[in-house]
Structure formats: structure tokens, C-alpha cells
Design an enzyme around this catalytic site. Structure first.
Site, PDB file in Angstrom:
ATOM      1  N   LYS A   1       0.869  -1.180   0.000  1.00 21.79           N
ATOM      2  CA  LYS A   1       0.000   0.000   0.000  1.00 21.79           C
ATOM      3  C   LYS A   1       0.899   1.220   0.000  1.00 21.79           C
ATOM      4  O   LYS A   1       1.668   1.443   0.941  1.00 21.79           O
ATOM      5  CB  LYS A   1      -0.897  -0.009   1.226  1.00 21.79           C
ATOM      6  CG  LYS A   1      -1.786   1.224   1.311  1.00 21.79           C
ATOM      7  CD  LYS A   1      -2.796   1.132   2.421  1.00 21.79           C
ATOM      8  CE  LYS A   1      -3.664   2.375   2.459  1.00 21.79           C
ATOM      9  NZ  LYS A   1      -4.656   2.301   3.539  1.00 21.79           N
TER      10      LYS A   1
ATOM     11  N   ARG B   1     -10.608  10.052   1.519  1.00 15.61           N
ATOM     12  CA  ARG B   1     -10.515  10.725   2.822  1.00 15.61           C
ATOM     13  C   ARG B   1     -11.590  11.792   2.926  1.00 15.61           C
ATOM     14  O   ARG B   1     -12.118  12.051   4.008  1.00 15.61           O
ATOM     15  CB  ARG B   1      -9.113  11.308   3.017  1.00 15.61           C
ATOM     16  CG  ARG B   1      -8.065  10.195   3.113  1.00 15.61           C
ATOM     17  CD  ARG B   1      -6.645  10.728   3.252  1.00 15.61           C
ATOM     18  NE  ARG B   1      -5.676   9.643   3.143  1.00 15.61           N
ATOM     19  CZ  ARG B   1      -4.375   9.833   3.029  1.00 15.61           C
ATOM     20  NH1 ARG B   1      -3.870  11.067   3.016  1.00 15.61           N
ATOM     21  NH2 ARG B   1      -3.563   8.801   2.934  1.00 15.61           N
TER      22      ARG B   1
ATOM     23  N   GLU C   1       7.744  -6.893   1.487  1.00 16.92           N
ATOM     24  CA  GLU C   1       6.482  -6.923   2.247  1.00 16.92           C
ATOM     25  C   GLU C   1       5.704  -8.204   1.930  1.00 16.92           C
ATOM     26  O   GLU C   1       5.088  -8.811   2.805  1.00 16.92           O
ATOM     27  CB  GLU C   1       5.617  -5.697   1.910  1.00 16.92           C
ATOM     28  CG  GLU C   1       6.168  -4.366   2.423  1.00 16.92           C
ATOM     29  CD  GLU C   1       6.020  -4.211   3.943  1.00 16.92           C
ATOM     30  OE1 GLU C   1       5.222  -4.938   4.558  1.00 16.92           O
ATOM     31  OE2 GLU C   1       6.728  -3.359   4.515  1.00 16.92           O
TER      32      GLU C   1
ATOM     33  N   LYS D   1      -2.018  -1.510  -3.981  1.00 17.51           N
ATOM     34  CA  LYS D   1      -2.894  -0.341  -3.937  1.00 17.51           C
ATOM     35  C   LYS D   1      -2.088   0.929  -4.003  1.00 17.51           C
ATOM     36  O   LYS D   1      -1.124   1.037  -3.223  1.00 17.51           O
ATOM     37  CB  LYS D   1      -3.691  -0.396  -2.627  1.00 17.51           C
ATOM     38  CG  LYS D   1      -4.576   0.787  -2.357  1.00 17.51           C
ATOM     39  CD  LYS D   1      -5.169   0.672  -0.991  1.00 17.51           C
ATOM     40  CE  LYS D   1      -5.990   1.902  -0.695  1.00 17.51           C
ATOM     41  NZ  LYS D   1      -6.480   1.934   0.649  1.00 17.51           N
TER      42      LYS D   1
ATOM     43  N   SER E   1      -9.937   5.677  -4.966  1.00 19.72           N
ATOM     44  CA  SER E   1     -10.855   6.792  -5.188  1.00 19.72           C
ATOM     45  C   SER E   1     -10.332   7.797  -6.221  1.00 19.72           C
ATOM     46  O   SER E   1     -11.110   8.317  -7.022  1.00 19.72           O
ATOM     47  CB  SER E   1     -11.134   7.487  -3.859  1.00 19.72           C
ATOM     48  OG  SER E   1      -9.924   7.915  -3.251  1.00 19.72           O
TER      49      SER E   1
ATOM     50  N   TYR F   1     -14.888   1.044  -7.306  1.00 16.69           N
ATOM     51  CA  TYR F   1     -16.156   1.751  -7.081  1.00 16.69           C
ATOM     52  C   TYR F   1     -17.076   1.621  -8.291  1.00 16.69           C
ATOM     53  O   TYR F   1     -18.237   1.995  -8.227  1.00 16.69           O
ATOM     54  CB  TYR F   1     -15.875   3.226  -6.753  1.00 16.69           C
ATOM     55  CG  TYR F   1     -14.996   3.350  -5.528  1.00 16.69           C
ATOM     56  CD1 TYR F   1     -15.524   3.159  -4.253  1.00 16.69           C
ATOM     57  CD2 TYR F   1     -13.618   3.583  -5.639  1.00 16.69           C
ATOM     58  CE1 TYR F   1     -14.726   3.226  -3.123  1.00 16.69           C
ATOM     59  CE2 TYR F   1     -12.806   3.643  -4.518  1.00 16.69           C
ATOM     60  CZ  TYR F   1     -13.364   3.464  -3.268  1.00 16.69           C
ATOM     61  OH  TYR F   1     -12.562   3.503  -2.151  1.00 16.69           O
TER      62      TYR F   1
END
Ligand code: PBG
Length: 330
Positions: A199, A209, A237, A252, A278, A317
């Protein structure tokens, strides 16, 4: 012209193009992120045109309608009342809190849907950070190990309410292993973990946000989210999350990080999720509003590109629009 090889032969007709197509997008690949709050109103989200912050009743309708369109997974993002935000983020593990109530209600209204929950403190923390914050001189410090303890309590709270998969999005070290142990100790060995493995500290989260009013009050997230310049670090990671028992790993944002998806694809046998965030959503929406881009075609191409890079599933979305478009012309 004399040519033994002609690439265009395999593009000659829709039938042949169908036979040779390497990647396809299916409604089963999609995960719908949903926003909600403890308020009777369904509120349009200004920063994300077409998205809504639902009341609990509105959310249940939305989830059922998504399910009827073929979507089989949702990920929950609550907006927590300011009065419930504290420095210790304790509300995140409140068994009577908004998220556990919503999990139970969804599982009752729509038992077939896979409920994925976000595990992080930013909706609950008065500081707006994903972890616990202490001040050291002029600087903020995000505590790692103390945060992981709270995240374990949050994940357990979601599991007890009936979540199918918990998705830690906080980027604290060691949280996947700690959450795995906490879940197993309580008999939740069947509950999966979708790790936000790579991320990035991205500017593309701005509209999200705005949707949840969850921006950090001070500082940024660069001491825990990854530097956009790095890809080897993503593999590091990945190796940690694999060893700690992650069931699904995530990259992401998605669109600007297709190379990271492709690299992880080469390095892991685990399923990979990608999050079209977003800001990616808003870019496509605003550009299409100009009339110069065809929204359906552009959305489908953006998602197919994410699959081609190596993702098995996509948080987007646009999930409901895509489900509808795939039905019209699969
Ligand atoms: C926070 C969280 C964020 C997103 C998902 N979970 C924002 C952040 O890290 O600041 C962003 C999603 C999006 O932009 O669509 N734990």
C-alpha cells in the site's frame, strides 16, 4: 506481399478474437467498497460523484442490489461519528459499534455475500492516522506494536460479528501474523486475511478521505505506507505477509502500479487483489464527464489492464456499473 506470419489473422472476427483472448473480466472478480454511517440519511459523496455514504438501511438495499447483479463481495468503510473518535481508537473494537452491527445485518439480509472488513484505526482515531500516535517534540510518531494489539482486537470484533475476511490496511509491521494468531486462538481459523501488502503513500486517496472525513489531522502516512518509487520493497512486504499467513495479498493503488502487480504475480502463488482507488475513480469519472471519453469502454479497459498485469480480483467503485455492462454484453 510475401509474409509467412500475419498477426491480423487472429484478429479477423469477433469469434476468433474471442478464442485467442488471454484475459477477461468477470463479475466474480469484483469487490465493491461501500461507505456508510450511523445516520438516517443517504448522502451523496461530493468527492466521488456517483458514490453514496449510506444509512444502515440504505446500505442493506445497496448490498442486496449488488448481490442480485452478481457481485459476491463487499468491503466495508464506516464513517464514525466525531464524538466516538479518541486517541486510542477504542471504538474500533466495540462489539455494539457500527461495523459489527452492519456485518450482522448484511449477513442476515444477504447471507451469500462475502463480507470483507477494513482493519485500521483511521476512522476511529482522533488523529486520523492508521495507528496510535504519540508526539515526540514537534514530530508525530506512529506506534507499531501497540497499534498491532488494537488491530487484533478490531479483527476479533469483526470476526465475532460474522466477517468472512479481514483486510488490514494499516501497514504496521507484524500485524498479519499477530491477527492470524489472535483469530486462531479464538477458533476463527476459517476467517481469511486479505493483506494490504503493497500500500503506497499515494496522493490518489484524497477523494476517499473526503468521503469519510478521515484525513490525518497532522503529518502524512509516509512512515508506514510505501514510497511510490519502490518495487523491491513490495516484494519484501510480500515475503513477510506470506510467512505470516496472508491468504490474499493486495497492491494499492492499481492503475499507476501495474508493474508492482506484475512483479508480485511473478513472486507469489497467492491470489492478488488490486485496489482501483478513489483518485483513479475520480479521474475516470471527471474525464468522462467532459464527453471526450466513453465511460463504459474506459472503465472496462482500465480494469482489464489491472487483470492483465496479474490481479485475480479488483476492488473498484465501478463494480455495480461493470456488473451491469457485463450483463448487457459479456
Ligand atoms: C485507510 C484507507 C484508505 C483507503 C482505504 N483504506 C486511505 C488511506 O490510507 O489514507 C483509500 C481507498 C481509496 O482511496 O479509494 N486505512
Amino acid at each position: 506481399m510475401e509474409m509467412m506470419i500475419r498477426g491480423r489473422r487472429n484478429r479477423r472476427s469477433a469469434a476468433i478474437r474471442g478464442l485467442v483472448r488471454e484475459n477477461i473480466l468477470s463479475v466474480e472478480d469484483l469487490i465493491l467498497p461501500v461507505f456508510f454511517h450511523d445516520d438516517a440519511e443517504d448522502v451523496a459523496i461530493a468527492s466521488m460523484p456517483g458514490c453514496v455514504r449510506w444509512s444502515v438501511a440504505g446500505l442493506l438495499k445497496e448490498v442486496i442490489s449488488a448481490y442480485e447483479m452478481g457481485i459476491r463481495a463487499v468491503v466495508l468503510f464506516p464513517k464514525i461519528d466525531d464524538l466516538q473518535k479518541t486517541p486510542d481508537g477504542a471504538e474500533c473494537a466495540n462489539e455494539a459499534g457500527l461495523v459489527p452491527r452492519v456485518i450482522r445485518a448484511i449477513k442476515q439480509a444477504c447471507p451469500g455475500i462475502c463480507v470483507i472488513t477494513d482493519v485500521a484505526l483511521d476512522p476511529y482515531n482522533s488523529d486520523g492516522h492508521d495507528g496510535l500516535v504519540v508526539r515526540v517534540g514537534n514530530d508525530l510518531k506512529i506506534l507499531n506494536d501497540e497499534t498491532v494489539e488494537v488491530l487484533c482486537r478490531q479483527a476479533l470484533c469483526h470476526a465475532r460479528a460474522g466477517a468472512d475476511i479481514v483486510a488490514p490496511s494499516d501497514m504496521m509491521d507484524g500485524r498479519i501474523g499477530a491477527i492470524r494468531l489472535a483469530l486462531d486462538e479464538e477458533g476463527f481459523e476459517e476467517i481469511g486475511i486479505m493483506a494490504y501488502t503493497a500500500k503506497y503513500a499515494s496522493a490518489f486517496y484524497g477523494p476517499f478521505r473526503g468521503a469519510l472525513d478521515s484525513a490525518p489531522k497532522e503529518g502524512d502516512k509516509k512512515t508506514y505506507q510505501m514510497d511510490p518509487g519502490n518495487v523491491r520493497e513490495a516484494i519484501r512486504e510480500l515475503l513477510m505477509d506470506e510467512q505470516e499467513g496472508a491468504d490474499i495479498v493486495m497492491v494499492k493503488p492499481a492503475g499507476p502500479y501495474l508493474d508492482v502487480i506484475a512483479r508480485l504475480r511473478d513472486e507469489t502463488t497467492l491470489p492478488i487483489a488490486a485496489y482501483q482507488v478513489s483518485g483513479e475513480y475520480l479521474m475516470i469519472k471527471s474525464a468522462c464527464a467532459s464527453g471526450w471519453l466513453d465511460e463504459k469502454a474506459v472503465v472496462m479497459e482500465s480494469l482489464l489492464g489491472i487483470k492483465r498485469a496479474g490481479a485475480d480480483m479488483i476492488l473498484t467503485y465501478f463494480a455495480k456499473d461493470v456488473a451491469k455492462w457485463l450483463r448487457e454484453s459479456p
